[in-house]
Design an enzyme around this catalytic site. Sequence first.
Site, PDB file in Angstrom:
ATOM      1  N   SER A  87      37.312  33.150  48.139  1.00  0.00           N
ATOM      2  CA  SER A  87      37.957  34.529  47.857  1.00  0.00           C
ATOM      3  C   SER A  87      37.554  34.817  46.249  1.00  0.00           C
ATOM      4  CB  SER A  87      39.442  34.111  47.162  1.00  0.00           C
ATOM      5  OG  SER A  87      40.067  33.896  48.597  1.00  0.00           O
ATOM      6  N   ASP A  99      46.041  41.553  43.355  1.00  0.00           N
ATOM      7  CA  ASP A  99      45.308  40.193  43.332  1.00  0.00           C
ATOM      8  C   ASP A  99      43.970  40.462  42.556  1.00  0.00           C
ATOM      9  OD1 ASP A  99      44.735  37.913  43.927  1.00  0.00           O
ATOM     10  OD2 ASP A  99      44.159  38.342  46.136  1.00  0.00           O
ATOM     11  N   HIS A 151      44.455  35.139  42.645  1.00  0.00           N
ATOM     12  CA  HIS A 151      44.931  33.736  43.204  1.00  0.00           C
ATOM     13  C   HIS A 151      43.800  32.843  43.099  1.00  0.00           C
ATOM     14  CE1 HIS A 151      42.442  35.562  46.740  1.00  0.00           C
ATOM     15  NE2 HIS A 151      42.219  34.063  46.793  1.00  0.00           N
TER      16      HIS A 151
END
Length: 545
Positions: free
Chosen positions: A231, A139, A86
């Site tokens: 992230s 992810d 992402h």
Amino acid sequence: MITGTFYYIPLVLLLLHLLGTVVPRDPLECGRRKVATNELLVNAANSSPGEWPWHAAIYHRTSVTTDSYACGGSLISDQFVLTAAHCVIDSASRNQLGPNRIFIRLGIFDRADPNLRTMQQHSIGKIYKMADFSRNKDDIALLEMKTVAEFNDHVQPICVEAWAVGGYGTVVGWGLTENDELSVVLRKAQMPVISTLSCLRSNRALFGQSLDVGMFCAGYRNGTSVCNGDSGGGMAFSRSGVWFLGGIVSFSQMRGAGDNRCQIDGYGVFTNVSSYLDWIRDTTGLQLRSATRGNLLPRECGINYSNENHRNGREANLLEFPWMAMIFKKEEANDPGKKPNRLGTLINSRYVMTSVWFWHNEDPQIVRLGEYSMKQSEDCTTTDEGKLCAPPTKDYDVERFIRHPSVAIVLLRTASEVQFEEHIQPICLPVTSALKRFQPKRFSVTAWGVQGEFDRLSAITLTDADIRRDCSEEDMICTSRPYCTELHGHPLSAMASYNGWRFVQFGMASYLPNCNTRVRDASNIFDTYINVSSHMEWIAAALEP
């Protein structure tokens, strides 16, 4: 993305941890620092320049002349950075960014005032991610840099291999602090891997529909967790001074509708790097380390001096099950009135395997091996040839534990090497494909208290009819035999062909109903055992010499 009243958010971490002693290394090695650091043990702290030389800062170009910090990443070679998928998605359009919209900075500590002598900036040539990526699946992404990173004191790769995620790892990043402010200097925090069951119990609405087999949970519920801003950063684990990449920060819970900041008292979810080793290897061409690092499980194991079958239970013979272990709190080990906290099995000269969902790491533990009767200072029996006595029991301090991220397997590493004797020997595990497929017709349950009295080691034989097929799944074995013992961790084993005929552990007690409940309704009560065969890859990867 919204799930009920909860949101998935890009993450970073909050607070993080340390370690350090410099070990000279060859430039081709990985996971070693070149800058000496002081060892701290705190929930959250600033790191120091060069302490995490594999941590990368990922930036998005917002225009020809402007850019913004977006995510963290981990340098795994001189050309590849591993991050979350992402992190390469445009937050407005939800489309993948082109390589020209992303660049990477290595060797930086202070984002606001980077040291130009240590910083390297690299453009991206290609972006790789899984075809089935969604916010709760796959992810993970690889960024291939156009230029080669130059390894120095502040830029080094982290090791990637089949790491058995468990225990405590360290996360670093520039995300929100406990004061809800983005940090300009790199921060670090040590946090535990949390079992999937605990994670689900903490927030079933969020995690129940998002946790995938390629993920694990970690963090505390006291403010030390991952959060907004970074992230894609890695969760690293240290082994003998070498750091390995275990996870990638993926997502956590938002505070509520209209507030996209992370909930600081919730767990974070990480992509499990070990689940994607084949993809990483195929994409990068890197020679990743083998999953097992050599087989540390002995071939001389499971030696048993009797193979008697007893449907109604019996006292074990002296020296018959020499792999049985008792686990005590250290301060209770010498109290003759105290029962152990749980049972376990010796699987090699440094590890005992047991089962527990909630482990309190702050309690020092003792492993006792070679026990037979708790009421006798010396274990003896009378044979046709006279009196036979076993050597004294041996107590070993537990150096550390490794907890499986999703089932109740815990490996205890002893502080010193276990000396094998006739009453202390390891049990075999199902290490071969044939053993993993093997379905015994008879099982043996071995524990103290099988016949009600917690005194001598006892055994009971189960047949195929005792296996509850309506309960048993790939990860578990259920038995309906109405014996009674309430101590978790004892083995479900059987004789099998392995280097001759040996006792092999196929199950480990995970859920045991209360004895009083069992007596009242034995027909509807069953014990649950973890299917050891289903977790052999993790067990083998977790062992260290």
